[in-house]
Design a protein around this motif. Structure first.
Motif, PDB file in Angstrom:
ATOM      1  N   PHE A 145       0.851  -1.183   0.000  1.00 60.08           N
ATOM      2  CA  PHE A 145       0.000   0.000   0.000  1.00 60.08           C
ATOM      3  C   PHE A 145       0.890   1.237   0.000  1.00 60.08           C
ATOM      4  CE2 PHE A 145      -2.054  -3.500   2.128  1.00 60.08           C
ATOM      5  CZ  PHE A 145      -3.293  -3.560   1.522  1.00 60.08           C
ATOM      6  N   GLY A 146       0.358   2.318  -0.561  1.00 55.93           N
ATOM      7  CA  GLY A 146       1.163   3.523  -0.656  1.00 55.93           C
ATOM      8  C   GLY A 146       0.340   4.788  -0.600  1.00 55.93           C
ATOM      9  N   THR A 147       1.031   5.890  -0.314  1.00 51.99           N
ATOM     10  CA  THR A 147       0.451   7.226  -0.294  1.00 51.99           C
ATOM     11  C   THR A 147       1.189   8.080  -1.310  1.00 51.99           C
ATOM     12  OG1 THR A 147      -0.062   7.021   2.060  1.00 51.99           O
ATOM     13  CG2 THR A 147      -0.091   9.232   1.120  1.00 51.99           C
ATOM     14  N   GLN A 148       0.423   8.803  -2.123  1.00 51.40           N
ATOM     15  CA  GLN A 148       1.005   9.626  -3.180  1.00 51.40           C
ATOM     16  C   GLN A 148       0.707  11.091  -2.921  1.00 51.40           C
ATOM     17  OE1 GLN A 148       2.815   8.809  -6.357  1.00 51.40           O
ATOM     18  NE2 GLN A 148       3.217  10.893  -5.687  1.00 51.40           N
ATOM     19  N   ASN A 149       1.762  11.902  -2.810  1.00 51.96           N
ATOM     20  CA  ASN A 149       1.633  13.349  -2.700  1.00 51.96           C
ATOM     21  C   ASN A 149       2.267  13.983  -3.933  1.00 51.96           C
ATOM     22  OD1 ASN A 149       0.398  13.314  -0.136  1.00 51.96           O
ATOM     23  ND2 ASN A 149       2.382  13.151   0.875  1.00 51.96           N
ATOM     24  N   THR A 192      -3.256  14.640  -3.033  1.00 52.86           N
ATOM     25  CA  THR A 192      -2.935  13.404  -2.318  1.00 52.86           C
ATOM     26  C   THR A 192      -3.866  12.289  -2.759  1.00 52.86           C
ATOM     27  OG1 THR A 192      -2.205  14.694  -0.408  1.00 52.86           O
ATOM     28  CG2 THR A 192      -2.634  12.363  -0.044  1.00 52.86           C
ATOM     29  N   ASN A 193      -3.311  11.076  -2.809  1.00 56.83           N
ATOM     30  CA  ASN A 193      -4.099   9.902  -3.167  1.00 56.83           C
ATOM     31  C   ASN A 193      -3.456   8.665  -2.546  1.00 56.83           C
ATOM     32  OD1 ASN A 193      -6.394   8.867  -4.781  1.00 56.83           O
ATOM     33  ND2 ASN A 193      -4.780   7.664  -5.746  1.00 56.83           N
ATOM     34  N   PHE A 194      -4.246   7.581  -2.450  1.00 55.39           N
ATOM     35  CA  PHE A 194      -3.769   6.304  -1.924  1.00 55.39           C
ATOM     36  C   PHE A 194      -3.874   5.247  -3.024  1.00 55.39           C
ATOM     37  CE2 PHE A 194      -5.656   8.766   1.506  1.00 55.39           C
ATOM     38  CZ  PHE A 194      -4.622   8.804   2.425  1.00 55.39           C
ATOM     39  N   PHE A 195      -3.017   4.223  -2.957  1.00 51.37           N
ATOM     40  CA  PHE A 195      -3.021   3.187  -3.984  1.00 51.37           C
ATOM     41  C   PHE A 195      -2.609   1.857  -3.372  1.00 51.37           C
ATOM     42  CE2 PHE A 195       1.224   4.984  -3.950  1.00 51.37           C
ATOM     43  CZ  PHE A 195       2.053   3.880  -4.037  1.00 51.37           C
ATOM     44  N   GLU A 196      -2.883   0.789  -4.118  1.00 49.82           N
ATOM     45  CA  GLU A 196      -2.517  -0.575  -3.725  1.00 49.82           C
ATOM     46  C   GLU A 196      -1.960  -1.294  -4.944  1.00 49.82           C
ATOM     47  OE1 GLU A 196      -4.527  -4.754  -2.055  1.00 49.82           O
ATOM     48  OE2 GLU A 196      -5.721  -2.909  -2.239  1.00 49.82           O
TER      49      GLU A 196
END
Length: 340
Positions: A145-149, A192-196
């Motif tokens: 899992f990750g966080t994108q800024n 900002t966004n989250f991804f898998e």
């Protein structure tokens, strides 16, 4: 005709068409298998990050001619600012991505995160590692899992196509433009966004997976209230100011890639056309090594005939066997169809 006396086959002299480097005769005998060493995409995810910016009293140039008024707005367009002579200029629209992951770690050394050369020719891939033993036993990938800024700063240019009318009632088209600052480097616009993602095994391979990130941004402009009478103001000397809403969309794609060696079907080697003529007396060298694996001729420009053995296949229409059962049925010939 271009400067090399070669036809461009294009009616617009200001544009061009790329050369066709590959061709196929349509004969399947020219198709052969060849191994290549490339990167394979194990998993990928794509998402959009949206934002919005309002601009009040934006001044456009040039000014409206004397005695003219705006009849209607034909179109509003945007273009990102980029100066190739000063790539580090803060006015250039810039995207800076900051990615954090959970369930895996980026490889680090004394200089920071280890990055490898990607398909774009620059260090753009980050090597990732995780203990994948649990999912390896089940024959599955390991989720991360990750966080994108995304930090954005720089300018864009807004073009507004107008239909203007003079004192005599004659209409003509006019284009005005203005430069808009999206954000400053000290105070960037942050999305900002989250991804898998799913990553392959790190213990049953000679390579560790890499994380590749692609991004591009687009802008859409419109009048604040979609009414030119309210959103556009004209001063007595013809200066044009407008209130705008700028829509921002960032398209991002993240990939987990691994090096692989695969076999592909090929019709031959690509060869770029020459744009100059040389004398027959001069022997010009080649650019790529000759293939000597039996898949092509010695020059490396094509595939040798008979390099692969012919595989014998079954005949779809085998000849009928003449079997005599002893009853005399074979004594009569088959009747010939009668054509009217």
């Amino acid at each position: 005709m271009n400067c090399f006396c070669a036809s461009q086959n294009n009616t617009n002299d200001n544009c061009c068409r790329a050369n066709d480097l590959c061709c196929f005769s349509g004969n399947l005998e020219d198709v052969t298998a060849t191994p290549i060493y490339v990167q394979s995409v194990y998993d990928a995810v794509r998402f959009h990050l949206n934002g919005m910016k309002t601009v009040q009293g934006l001044r456009f140039t040039p000014a409206l001619p004397c005695g003219c008024s705006i009849s209607r707005v034909l179109d509003i367009r945007c273009k990102k600012v980029f100066d190739p002579s000063q790539a580090g200029d803060c006015d250039n629209l810039t995207l800076d991505m900051e990615t954090g992951i959970s369930g895996a770690t980026f490889l680090n050394d004394s200089k920071g995160i280890v990055e490898t050369i990607g398909p774009d020719g620059v260090p753009s891939e980050k090597i990732i590692f995780a203990d994948t033993s649990n999912c390896d036993e089940d024959g599955c990938g390991t989720p991360i899992f990750g966080t994108q800024n995304v930090r954005m700063w720089g300018n864009i240019v807004v073009y507004m196509d107008l239909c203007i009318c003079d004192n005599c009632g004659r209409e003509s088209n006019m284009t005005v433009c203005a430069e808009v600052n999206i954000a400053k480097p000290s105070h960037p616009l942050v999305l900002t966004n989250f991804f898998e993602l799913c990553m392959p095994s790190t213990s049953n391979s000679a390579f560790m997976p890499r994380l590749t990130e692609l991004s591009n941004t687009g802008f859409t402009c419109r009048l604040a209230t979609n009414n030119s009478g309210r959103d556009i103001c004209i001063s007595p000397n013809g200066d044009i100011t407008a209130n705008l809403i700028i829509g921002i969309c960032v398209t991002m794609e993240k990939k987990i890639t691994v090096p692989v060696q695969i076999c592909v079907l090929s019709t031959g080697f690509a060869e770029a056309p020459l744009q100059e003529n040389t004398s027959d007396f001069i022997n010009c060298p080649g650019l790529f090594p000759d293939r000597n694996d039996g898949c092509c001729d010695a020059s490396g420009n094509g595939y040798a005939s008979g390099s692969c053995s012919q595989v014998q296949v079954c005949d779809t229409c085998p000849p009928q066997q003449n079997i005599d059962c002893g009853c005399g049925c074979g004594d009569y010939q088959q009747a010939t169809p009668y054509n009217r």
